[in-house]
Design a protein around this motif. Structure first.
Motif, PDB file in Angstrom:
ATOM      1  N   HIS A 211      12.374  -6.303-103.219  1.00  0.00           N
ATOM      2  CA  HIS A 211      11.087  -5.617-103.089  1.00  0.00           C
ATOM      3  C   HIS A 211      10.668  -5.556-101.625  1.00  0.00           C
ATOM      4  CE1 HIS A 211       9.886  -5.979-107.448  1.00  0.00           C
ATOM      5  NE2 HIS A 211      10.764  -6.964-107.372  1.00  0.00           N
ATOM      6  N   ALA A 212       9.976  -4.478-101.262  1.00  0.00           N
ATOM      7  CA  ALA A 212       9.296  -4.373 -99.970  1.00  0.00           C
ATOM      8  C   ALA A 212       8.248  -3.271-100.109  1.00  0.00           C
ATOM      9  CB  ALA A 212      10.279  -4.062 -98.850  1.00  0.00           C
ATOM     10  N   GLU A 213       7.289  -3.211 -99.179  1.00  0.00           N
ATOM     11  CA  GLU A 213       6.144  -2.308 -99.353  1.00  0.00           C
ATOM     12  C   GLU A 213       5.755  -1.613 -98.052  1.00  0.00           C
ATOM     13  OE1 GLU A 213       2.917  -4.608-100.849  1.00  0.00           O
ATOM     14  OE2 GLU A 213       3.985  -5.272-102.656  1.00  0.00           O
ATOM     15  N   LEU A 214       5.151  -0.433 -98.229  1.00  0.00           N
ATOM     16  CA  LEU A 214       4.485   0.295 -97.156  1.00  0.00           C
ATOM     17  C   LEU A 214       3.208   0.919 -97.714  1.00  0.00           C
ATOM     18  CD1 LEU A 214       7.408   2.249 -95.409  1.00  0.00           C
ATOM     19  CD2 LEU A 214       5.990   0.473 -94.355  1.00  0.00           C
ATOM     20  N   LEU A 238       6.864   3.590-107.048  1.00  0.00           N
ATOM     21  CA  LEU A 238       8.088   2.811-106.896  1.00  0.00           C
ATOM     22  C   LEU A 238       9.229   3.718-106.470  1.00  0.00           C
ATOM     23  CD1 LEU A 238       8.021   0.504-110.076  1.00  0.00           C
ATOM     24  CD2 LEU A 238       6.817   0.230-107.897  1.00  0.00           C
ATOM     25  N   VAL A 239       9.899   3.383-105.379  1.00  0.00           N
ATOM     26  CA  VAL A 239      11.082   4.095-104.907  1.00  0.00           C
ATOM     27  C   VAL A 239      12.257   3.158-105.147  1.00  0.00           C
ATOM     28  CG1 VAL A 239      12.235   5.156-102.940  1.00  0.00           C
ATOM     29  CG2 VAL A 239       9.756   5.382-103.208  1.00  0.00           C
ATOM     30  N   THR A 240      13.165   3.547-106.062  1.00  0.00           N
ATOM     31  CA  THR A 240      14.107   2.566-106.599  1.00  0.00           C
ATOM     32  C   THR A 240      15.558   3.039-106.537  1.00  0.00           C
ATOM     33  OG1 THR A 240      14.046   3.366-108.904  1.00  0.00           O
ATOM     34  CG2 THR A 240      12.279   1.885-108.213  1.00  0.00           C
ATOM     35  N   VAL A 263      16.756   2.455 -98.253  1.00  0.00           N
ATOM     36  CA  VAL A 263      16.583   1.882 -96.908  1.00  0.00           C
ATOM     37  C   VAL A 263      16.221   2.974 -95.902  1.00  0.00           C
ATOM     38  CG1 VAL A 263      17.791   0.732 -95.015  1.00  0.00           C
ATOM     39  CG2 VAL A 263      18.062  -0.102 -97.370  1.00  0.00           C
ATOM     40  N   GLU A 264      16.873   4.127 -95.994  1.00  0.00           N
ATOM     41  CA  GLU A 264      16.549   5.232 -95.091  1.00  0.00           C
ATOM     42  C   GLU A 264      15.119   5.709 -95.304  1.00  0.00           C
ATOM     43  OE1 GLU A 264      16.856   7.840 -92.070  1.00  0.00           O
ATOM     44  OE2 GLU A 264      18.437   6.412 -92.609  1.00  0.00           O
ATOM     45  N   GLU A 281       6.216   1.036-103.047  1.00  0.00           N
ATOM     46  CA  GLU A 281       7.005  -0.186-103.205  1.00  0.00           C
ATOM     47  C   GLU A 281       8.467   0.205-103.371  1.00  0.00           C
ATOM     48  OE1 GLU A 281       7.305  -4.179-106.042  1.00  0.00           O
ATOM     49  OE2 GLU A 281       5.611  -2.791-106.246  1.00  0.00           O
ATOM     50  N   PHE A 282       9.300  -0.298-102.481  1.00  0.00           N
ATOM     51  CA  PHE A 282      10.740  -0.093-102.566  1.00  0.00           C
ATOM     52  C   PHE A 282      11.324  -1.201-103.439  1.00  0.00           C
ATOM     53  CE2 PHE A 282       9.140   1.354 -98.478  1.00  0.00           C
ATOM     54  CZ  PHE A 282       9.537   2.685 -98.482  1.00  0.00           C
TER      55      PHE A 282
END
Length: 452
Positions: A211-214, A238-240, A263-264, A281-282
């Motif tokens: 998980h990671a966020e912007l 959510l971008v998964t 990641v890109e 949220e990735f």
């Protein structure tokens, strides 16, 4: 527009794809999957906040050797993940494509059933491997042979098993088109011995989700760089993708490319963070290939109302043009059409359901969700789920071009001006019935909507 030029020269996504490919075996629950999860966390941490891996338990399965024997001859095969380890003998019957009607028309009890990986062009839907496998189980077959339709001496893989019974009921192996054709020509009706040895089938394995966020920070209302954010709720886009891959290949297409794209997009969206009205949220899931376990775990933990939409990337970069299942959400189709028009670039919105990737545990709960993939013109998976799923099949140009479109799509979906209502699950169930998808989901134990 600086971000577009930077994306056309970026090495971020492609470098991460090479990193994942160089890990090698990323089978769910393996050390390689853990390495893939942690390198993805580290890559996301360069562009987004709170990068972490959240672990969960999975059914373990480690490949041993497999063998087919008939009349003293031995044929190459590979076990399908989560096949039980067993030796059985039965009469070989070739069911061709393995359509539901093929199973209805043949007595397969005690026999070794062979089915192709594809369906005929005239058939109205794709039939998943697990659906064919469980038709064989229901019919009392002794074993299941999955025959590739792609030339090149490539045996296909793909898991069996259900959520309640993660290890399958009968031995299952993949055979190449060439081996399957030879078996059907020479030995149909003969006694065939199928042996599957597995090194281990232990419940004591660990997978995880990255998980990671912007964008807007739920703790602060907005992120430090986001001056226009208007959404201070816990709602997120959510971008998964999924990190895991089958152990017989390096998983470049399925789904190293999808995780490289995540990641890109973290890089491109960090440059456009002020444009994000909703938190992004990735999530890079683990254990997709063995039953959508990572996404099912997260969907079970989340309130559906906390997820505005899911943008799931599984099968991107395989071809130049993008398409996406939009699962009957007209607002999702409209967003694609706006992005395609804005950039004058092909991007097809497919309104039908596609219940076979990590968006689905959310969509079945009524959450808006895309499954984004490349249009290749191939029948079925092509090189996917074989040893040929390698980096040389992909183009850096396609990753960069698609990253531009997908960045814009995420910003569009995250916009406060774009409202995407949740859907009634009864409507989704009815559409699955109408699209002839319900039967297969029921036979595989994937039907979430209760009894008829």
């Amino acid at each position: 527009m600086d971000w577009i030029g930077e994306t056309f020269t970026s090495e971020t996504g492609w470098n991460h794809l090479e990193t994942l490919v160089d890990v090698g075996n990323r089978m769910a629950g393996s050390d390689g999957e853990q390495q893939g999860l942690h390198t993805t966390r580290d890559a996301l941490a360069e562009h987004a906040r709170d990068a972490r891996v959240e672990s969960f338990d999975v059914q373990g399965w480690t490949r041993g050797s497999s063998e087919l024997r008939v009349d003293g001859a031995t044929f190459d095969c590979i076990a399908l993940p989560r096949s039980p380890g067993e030796e059985v003998t039965g009469e070989l019957v070739d069911l061709g494509y393995g359509l539901p009607s093929d199973f209805e028309e043949h007595d397969i009890e005690g026999k070794v059933v062979m089915c192709a990986t594809n369906v005929p062009s005239w058939y109205d839907r794709f039939i998943h491997r697990r659906e064919k496998y469980y038709y064989a189980v229901e019919g009392g077959a002794a074993a299941f042979l999955f025959k590739n339709h792609v030339e090149g001496c490539l045996a296909p893989t793909g898991s069996v098993g259900t959520e309640s019974r993660p290890i399958g009921d009968i031995p299952a192996v993949g055979v190449s088109k060439e081996v399957g054709s030879s078996l059907a020509r020479q030995y149909e009706g003969s006694e065939l011995s199928v042996t599957v040895d597995i090194e281990a089938a232990s419940a004591d394995a660990t997978s995880g989700n990255v998980h990671a966020e912007l964008g807007p920070d739920t703790g602060e209302g907005t992120s430090p760089s986001s001056s226009t954010a208007s959404n201070d709720t816990d709602e997120a886009v959510l971008v998964t993708s999924h990190v895991d891959a089958h152990d017989i290949a390096v998983g470049a297409m399925d789904n190293g490319a999808g995780t490289a794209m995540v990641v890109e997009l973290a890089r491109t969206l960090a440059a456009r963070e002020a444009d994000l009205d909703t938190r992004v949220e990735f999530v890079a899931f683990g254990a997709e290939e063995v039953g959508l376990e990572g996404s099912s775990y997260l969907a079970g933990e989340r309130d559906p109302d906390s997820v505005k939409a899911v943008v799931n990337l599984d099968g991107v970069v395989r071809g130049r043009d993008l398409a996406a299942y939009t699962h009957g959400f007209p607002e999702l189709s409209a967003a694609i059409e706006r992005v395609a028009d804005r950039f004058d670039h092909p991007f097809t919105a497919n309104p039908h359901h596609g219940p076979h990737s990590d968006h689905w545990p959310f969509v079945e709960r009524g959450v808006p969700g895309y499954h984004v993939y490349s249009e290749t013109g191939d029948e079925g998976r092509g090189w996917g789920h074989t040893r040929a799923d390698t980096l040389d099949k992909l183009e850096k140009r396609d990753l960069r071009e698609q990253a531009v479109l997908l960045t814009e799509l995420v910003v569009e979906v995250a916009s406060a001006d774009v409202e995407i209502p949740k859907r009634d699950t009864e409507e989704i169930a009815a559409e699955l019935e109408a699209q002839d998808l319900a039967e297969g989901m029921k036979v595989t134990g994937d039907w979430p909507f209760g009894d008829d």
